[in-house]
Design a protein around this motif. Structure first.
Motif, short mmCIF file in Angstrom:
data_model
loop_
_atom_site.label_atom_id
_atom_site.label_comp_id
_atom_site.label_asym_id
_atom_site.label_seq_id
_atom_site.Cartn_x
_atom_site.Cartn_y
_atom_site.Cartn_z
N GLU A 1 -6.26 102.24 43.02
CA GLU A 1 -7.01 103.48 43.20
C GLU A 1 -7.40 103.65 44.66
O GLU A 1 -7.36 104.76 45.21
CB GLU A 1 -8.26 103.50 42.32
CG GLU A 1 -9.03 104.80 42.41
CD GLU A 1 -10.32 104.81 41.59
OE1 GLU A 1 -10.93 105.90 41.49
OE2 GLU A 1 -10.71 103.75 41.06
N ASP B 1 -9.07 109.19 37.30
CA ASP B 1 -10.12 110.20 37.34
C ASP B 1 -11.18 109.82 38.37
O ASP B 1 -11.15 108.74 38.95
CB ASP B 1 -10.77 110.33 35.95
CG ASP B 1 -11.33 109.00 35.47
OD1 ASP B 1 -10.76 107.95 35.84
OD2 ASP B 1 -12.34 108.99 34.74
N ASP C 1 -17.96 99.97 35.70
CA ASP C 1 -17.42 100.68 36.86
C ASP C 1 -18.09 100.21 38.15
O ASP C 1 -17.44 100.05 39.18
CB ASP C 1 -17.60 102.19 36.69
CG ASP C 1 -16.63 102.77 35.68
OD1 ASP C 1 -15.59 102.14 35.43
OD2 ASP C 1 -16.92 103.86 35.13
N SER D 1 -4.71 102.98 35.92
CA SER D 1 -5.81 103.01 34.94
C SER D 1 -6.94 103.93 35.37
O SER D 1 -7.63 104.51 34.55
CB SER D 1 -6.36 101.59 34.73
OG SER D 1 -5.37 100.75 34.21
N ASN D 2 -7.16 104.03 36.69
CA ASN D 2 -8.30 104.79 37.19
C ASN D 2 -7.83 105.99 38.01
O ASN D 2 -7.82 105.97 39.23
CB ASN D 2 -9.19 103.88 38.05
CG ASN D 2 -9.79 102.74 37.24
OD1 ASN D 2 -10.43 102.97 36.21
ND2 ASN D 2 -9.58 101.52 37.70
N LYS E 1 -1.61 98.12 35.07
CA LYS E 1 -2.93 98.74 35.14
C LYS E 1 -3.14 99.51 36.44
O LYS E 1 -4.26 99.89 36.77
CB LYS E 1 -4.02 97.66 35.00
CG LYS E 1 -4.04 96.99 33.64
CD LYS E 1 -5.15 95.96 33.55
CE LYS E 1 -5.20 95.31 32.17
NZ LYS E 1 -6.27 94.27 32.08
N SER F 1 -13.62 103.31 44.83
CA SER F 1 -12.47 102.96 43.98
C SER F 1 -12.80 101.76 43.11
O SER F 1 -13.55 100.86 43.50
CB SER F 1 -11.26 102.64 44.85
OG SER F 1 -10.91 103.73 45.65
N ARG F 2 -12.19 101.74 41.92
CA ARG F 2 -12.45 100.67 40.96
C ARG F 2 -11.38 99.59 40.95
O ARG F 2 -11.53 98.57 40.29
CB ARG F 2 -12.60 101.27 39.56
CG ARG F 2 -13.88 102.06 39.37
CD ARG F 2 -13.74 103.15 38.34
NE ARG F 2 -12.87 104.24 38.81
CZ ARG F 2 -12.64 105.33 38.12
NH1 ARG F 2 -13.18 105.50 36.92
NH2 ARG F 2 -11.85 106.29 38.61
N ASP F 3 -10.30 99.80 41.67
CA ASP F 3 -9.29 98.77 41.86
C ASP F 3 -8.50 99.11 43.11
O ASP F 3 -8.63 100.21 43.67
CB ASP F 3 -8.36 98.62 40.64
CG ASP F 3 -7.64 99.90 40.27
OD1 ASP F 3 -7.01 100.49 41.16
OD2 ASP F 3 -7.70 100.32 39.09
N VAL G 1 -14.71 108.56 39.43
CA VAL G 1 -15.63 107.62 38.80
C VAL G 1 -16.93 108.34 38.42
O VAL G 1 -17.47 109.15 39.19
CB VAL G 1 -15.92 106.42 39.74
CG1 VAL G 1 -16.57 106.86 41.04
CG2 VAL G 1 -16.78 105.38 39.04
N SER H 1 -16.69 96.91 39.13
CA SER H 1 -15.33 97.10 39.63
C SER H 1 -15.34 97.66 41.06
O SER H 1 -14.54 97.23 41.91
CB SER H 1 -14.56 98.05 38.71
OG SER H 1 -14.42 97.50 37.42
#
Length: 479
Positions: free
Chosen positions: A280, A357, A370, A354-355, A351, A275-277, A359, A373
């Motif tokens: 997510e 999709d 990415d 935001s993610n 945000k 995950s990027r955040d 990665v 993140s």
């Protein structure tokens, strides 16, 4: 009965064979077999608590039938509250009674007044947090008229007690799983083979990754005062992969087993460590619980609508309740609060979606942005797991304090076995990365040539034989 036990290896083929032998008889007979198998499965742990599941089943089935017979809002509200109070009452007593008593006594002691209220020696029924939420989803959905109440008691009992996901999820919605008990199931060879793949991968996660990580995580956490900062970092890392391998491994086995019987369970993990955040991460970790709290608590509270004050309140409520759901310990509440703090900046800057999709979809490697993140999110997650794993908040703070010591940059003190486990973690992460676009990491392995596919299967079995760690109970059995 554990999924990774000899008992289950005998139990599953017997139930599978009987189930499909009576396929031509009737759906009700198949459902009855599922109920019998599920109650036997749970009774192998402690048959006394079968009465608890049965009572909860009868209450919610009856409430559902009565809700169908009235449109009076007061009567409907009363029926809903009967279900909520019965289910959460059982959960509160078995899981939180001693927690509240001990903290109540401690609060009075803090102000200089001694109280004598004895705690009870209560055995926590395995899976109570899971099947309680599952049956509650039925009552709430019937109350909201999203679902027609069932007249089939056997089908409803099978829905509540379905053995693959009874004790540790996924927490199924009645709208998704219950209708599957009404339909005739046909054996699907391709679906069954895919289920076997998912079971194999789940067992690998549990036996090879989780149980071996647990061995070293336990040693390091239990003696954190004597460990170097660098060793403590690895201890947190071992637990990070232990809990993921353990819980997602259970979910994989549950989903794969359900497939053998012609059922579709919801996906519970979607490669959360990529995950990027944090937002997510929570869309990908324990999805069945996260979405349950979202739909039945967060949205009714107002969600992200309203004033800034209400938005912040709702975020903290959802994460603190999620933490408390995991156990009667302040460590879980702090863990939940910490994740709320992680989530707030993302939500307040809009945000948090935001993610959505996958990665680096369709690519071998992520972009540098990415990757950074992912590393930041992973680091925050590992830090929060320290509170989750520690026996007390004091221990967690002591653990963290000892990390940030001059020994942080020293060479970790590890046994040879720990080095092997680190290598396994690297291999495991690589496989998960390669398969992140699939339903589970090796779901698309059938596309490989036969000799490569079977070589991979044998390699997994060999690793399970060679690196079988000390058998550990599934972590989420305690929740």
């Amino acid at each position: 009965m554990f999924f990774n036990s000899l008992d289950f290896a005998i139990f599953l083929p017997i139930v599978f064979t009987l189930y499909w032998l009576i396929n031509s008889k009737s759906i009700k007979l198949q459902n009855f077999l599922i109920v019998a198998a599920s109650y036997f499965f749970y009774g192998c742990w402690d048959y006394r608590f079968l009465s608890l599941i049965l009572f909860s089943t009868i209450v919610d089935y009856t409430v559902g039938r009565l809700l169908a017979q009235t449109n009076d809002s007061k009567k409907r509200n009363l029926l809903l509250w009967i279900s909520i109070l019965v289910n959460l009452g059982f959960l509160g007593f078995f899981k939180y009674y001693n927690f509240f008593i001990d903290n109540f006594v401690g609060a009075f002691s803090f102000f200089g007044k001694e109280m004598s209220i004895n705690s009870l020696n209560i055995v926590l029924p395995v899976g109570i947090s899971f099947y309680t939420f599952q049956t509650l989803s039925y009552t709430i959905d019937v109350y909201k008229k999203k679902l027609e109440p069932t007249k089939d008691f056997i089908a409803f009992t099978a829905f509540v007690s379905f053995f693959p996901q009874l004790v540790a999820g996924p927490i199924e919605r009645a709208t998704h799983l219950l209708p599957q008990f009404y339909k005739k199931r046909k054996f699907d060879y391709a679906n069954a083979i895919n289920g076997m793949r998912q079971i194999l991968w789940g067992l690998f996660k549990k036996v090879v990754i989780a149980d071996n990580c647990a061995e070293f995580a336990n040693v390091i956490f239990n003696s954190y005062e004597d460990q170097s900062g660098s060793t403590l970092v690895l201890g947190a890392l071992f637990f990070t992969f232990q809990i993921y391998g353990d819980f997602s491994g259970y979910s994989d086995i549950a989903i794969g087993t359900a497939r053998l019987f012609g059922f579709d369970l919801m996906k519970n993990f979607a490669f959360p460590y990529f995950s990027r955040d944090i937002a997510e991460f929570w869309r990908r970790w324990h999805i069945s619980l996260s979405t349950w709290f979202r739909d039945y608590l967060y949205i009714p509270l107002g969600g992200s609508r309203g004033t800034l004050k209400f938005k912040i309140r709702n975020v903290f409520i959802i994460f603190l309740v999620s933490g408390f759901w995991h156990g009667a310990n302040w460590t879980f509440i702090v863990w939940g609060g910490l994740n709320a703090l992680y989530f707030l900046p993302i939500m307040l800057t809009n945000k948090n979606r935001s993610n959505l999709d996958i990665v680096a979809k369709g690519k071998w490697f992520p972009k540098l942005k990415d990757l950074l993140s992912i590393l930041i999110t992973f680091t925050l997650t590992v830090f929060a797991w320290i509170f989750f794993r520690s026996n007390s908040v004091t221990d967690a703070l002591g653990y963290i304090s000892n990390i940030f010591d001059t020994t942080l940059f020293s060479i970790p003190t590890l046994s040879q076995g720990a080095h092997h486990t680190l290598i396994l973690i690297v291999i495991f992460t690589a496989i998960e990365w390669i398969g992140r676009e699939g339903e589970f990491a090796i779901s698309k392995i059938y596309k490989l040539p036969v000799y490569l596919r079977w070589s991979f299967y044998f390699a997994i079995l060999l690793l399970m034989f060679v690196f079988t760690g000390k058998e550990q109970a599934f972590i989420y059995f305690q929740f």
